[in-house]
Scaffold this active site. Sequence first.
Site, PDB file in Angstrom:
ATOM      1  N   ALA A 160      78.206 -66.070  70.318  1.00 40.69           N
ATOM      2  CA  ALA A 160      78.312 -64.678  70.759  1.00 40.69           C
ATOM      3  C   ALA A 160      78.775 -63.777  69.620  1.00 40.69           C
ATOM      4  CB  ALA A 160      79.262 -64.568  71.944  1.00 40.69           C
ATOM      5  N   ASP A 161      79.721 -64.268  68.812  1.00 42.93           N
ATOM      6  CA  ASP A 161      80.185 -63.485  67.660  1.00 42.93           C
ATOM      7  C   ASP A 161      79.053 -63.247  66.674  1.00 42.93           C
ATOM      8  OD1 ASP A 161      83.176 -63.028  67.827  1.00 42.93           O
ATOM      9  OD2 ASP A 161      83.107 -65.180  68.199  1.00 42.93           O
ATOM     10  N   GLY A 162      78.250 -64.285  66.415  1.00 43.74           N
ATOM     11  CA  GLY A 162      77.146 -64.137  65.473  1.00 43.74           C
ATOM     12  C   GLY A 162      76.112 -63.137  65.950  1.00 43.74           C
TER      13      GLY A 162
END
Length: 388
Positions: A160-162
């Site tokens: 999700a961060d990426g």
Amino acid sequence: MRVVDASTLFAGPLTAMHLGDMGADVVKVEHPRRPDPARGHGAAKDGHNLWSKTLGRNKRAMTLDLSSADGQAVFRKLAAGADVVVENFRPDTLERWDLGYERLSADNPGLVLARLTGFGQTGPYRRRPGFGTLAEAMSGFAAMTGEPDGPPTLPPFGLADGIASLAASYAVMTALHARHATGRGQVIDLAIVEPILAMLGPQLTQWDQLGTVQPRTGNRSVNNAPRNTYQCADGRWVAVSTSSQNIAERVLRLVGRPDVVDEPWFATGTGRVEHADELDGAVAAWVAERTRDEVVAEFEKAEAAVAPIYDASDIAADPQFEALGTVLRVDDPDLGELAMQNVLFRMSETPGRVRFSGRGHGADTAEVLHELGYDEAGVHTLRQAGVV
């Protein structure tokens, strides 16, 4: 372009990394006594964190205590000369420090402030701690990932961060483009949960229109079959995809089941999904009798879609990645030459590049302060006070 990276962990720092890869002068701001927690994640060698060597690449590293009045004054000078500030503090934190957008844009009307938080700047969850794991859970990703009879499954990396970092980089470049017309910057409010939700296909529309929720299907797809991972005779694995009709036909002819190709149900991905057990069984049996190299060679000859399942050692040795320059070797002052992923894409006229690997905590503090007009005495005073 000058980017101030005042974020921690992954979505914000990755955003700044992408911008730095394309030539931005990125200044990474960390607390003097509490470095970015990412410096303590994952493996280390000789006391040097390996992840931060990639995450911190193309960034000059400085320390600054933003909770102090002197630190806030330094940050306002930084922001006054910047194009972009990336931050991921809880909502209202910058405002409490007199570093909100109204204050920063008064000195720099063209500033773009990218605010990356778990749940955005508004709403009942705005002040909740937000990590990529929570986004993977609340976006629907975990609910649809895993085996049918198993629990919801989370990815073993910052998915999700990426995804959020790519969306934020896109938002930053859109805001900078708009600045050419308006002369003004703007605030980007990005909730980490939203970009991954957007990537998960028509789950919301399907629920809205049909009242159904996508189930967990393991490595199978709800859209087409056969689609799975299969073990070869030598114990290695391959992945097969049949998203297009002609590929599906080639695969089943290759594995000795041309009879199913003319079945009415075989004409659509949805129809093939209803016969996934039969199709998967045929592919699995054929693959199990051959080594991975034999499977890949036969699929290529048949112009069918297959990929060996790689680990890092396979990636480093693959000739396609070598041709693309996907794996980059960077000289590092602490560890010598080290391998990392290259810039995300190739551009014919303005290519990005990795100029240097991640720097140590506060390695460039004095250099950045000198650029802001502080002399040696001023830097010493800030150090003595614990501001940097």
